[in-house]
Design an enzyme around this catalytic site. Structure first.
Site, PDB file in Angstrom:
ATOM      1  N   HIS A   1      -8.078   8.598   2.652  1.00  8.59           N
ATOM      2  CA  HIS A   1      -7.380   9.883   2.725  1.00  8.59           C
ATOM      3  C   HIS A   1      -8.366  11.017   2.489  1.00  8.59           C
ATOM      4  O   HIS A   1      -9.366  10.839   1.785  1.00  8.59           O
ATOM      5  CB  HIS A   1      -6.235   9.958   1.705  1.00  8.59           C
ATOM      6  CG  HIS A   1      -6.641   9.566   0.322  1.00  8.59           C
ATOM      7  ND1 HIS A   1      -6.765   8.254  -0.065  1.00  8.59           N
ATOM      8  CD2 HIS A   1      -6.984  10.308  -0.761  1.00  8.59           C
ATOM      9  CE1 HIS A   1      -7.140   8.206  -1.327  1.00  8.59           C
ATOM     10  NE2 HIS A   1      -7.299   9.442  -1.787  1.00  8.59           N
TER      11      HIS A   1
ATOM     12  N   GLY B   1     -13.955   7.755  -7.971  1.00  7.82           N
ATOM     13  CA  GLY B   1     -12.611   8.170  -8.378  1.00  7.82           C
ATOM     14  C   GLY B   1     -11.519   7.835  -7.382  1.00  7.82           C
ATOM     15  O   GLY B   1     -10.405   8.345  -7.505  1.00  7.82           O
TER      16      GLY B   1
ATOM     17  N   CYS C   1       0.866  -1.189   0.000  1.00  6.41           N
ATOM     18  CA  CYS C   1       0.000   0.000   0.000  1.00  6.41           C
ATOM     19  C   CYS C   1       0.896   1.231   0.000  1.00  6.41           C
ATOM     20  O   CYS C   1       1.726   1.413   0.897  1.00  6.41           O
ATOM     21  CB  CYS C   1      -0.922  -0.001   1.224  1.00  6.41           C
ATOM     22  SG  CYS C   1      -1.803   1.567   1.400  1.00  6.41           S
TER      23      CYS C   1
ATOM     24  N   CYS D   1       0.604   3.450   3.121  1.00  4.82           N
ATOM     25  CA  CYS D   1       1.267   2.831   4.283  1.00  4.82           C
ATOM     26  C   CYS D   1       2.773   3.058   4.183  1.00  4.82           C
ATOM     27  O   CYS D   1       3.439   3.358   5.178  1.00  4.82           O
ATOM     28  CB  CYS D   1       0.969   1.341   4.367  1.00  4.82           C
ATOM     29  SG  CYS D   1      -0.674   0.952   5.019  1.00  4.82           S
TER      30      CYS D   1
END
Ligand code: 5GP
Ligand code: ZN
Length: 119
Positions: A105, A98, A7, A10
């Site tokens: 986030h 999207g 990720c 991460c």
């Protein structure tokens, strides 16, 4: 605090991938978007991995993380000097909206020419 292999956020959160950091504490990182869509385009990212606002909301640690994220908004707005001029927050949830990075986030956007048609 959960991490996920492969990720990208991460990896940014642990410092494995370098980034233009704006602010960081034990729980949240805030850094400039690689492909800015406005004069200011900062991403606020929990260090705890959760895919989206939906998965976070049903996550045991999620309630705490949501509060920490909103506290981080104030800190970052002060650092960037945006508390008077204003800013827009966007959370994309799912590919249909999207979302391309599957680690929750908040986009913080500010500056000239924000498109007033988008909410
Ligand atoms: P989404 O479309 O998932 O809501 O937003 C993902 C955002 O992450 C995009 O605006 C994209 O430009 C940004 N992004 C993707 N990879 C990286 C990266 O490695 N570093 C930084 N700083 N931003 C990234
Ligand atoms: Zn992650």
């Amino acid at each position: 605090m959960r991490k996920q292999e492969n990720c990208i956020f991460c990896k940014i959160a642990t410092g494995e991938i370098p980034t233009k950091m704006v602010w960081e504490d034990d729980n949240i990182v805030a850094f400039h978007d690689l492909n800015p869509q406005a004069d200011y385009h900062v991403l606020l990212v929990p260090k705890h991995h959760s895919e989206s606002i939906l998965t976070l909301a049903e996550d045991e640690e999620g309630q705490t993380v949501i509060g920490q994220l909103l506290q981080a908004v104030l800190k970052v707005a002060k650092i960037l000097g945006l508390t008077d001029s204003g800013f827009r927050l966007i959370i994309n949830c799912g590919p249909g909206a999207g979302q391309t990075v599957m680690h929750l986030h908040i986009h913080m956007l500010a500056g000239r020419d924000l498109n007033e048609n988008l909410v």
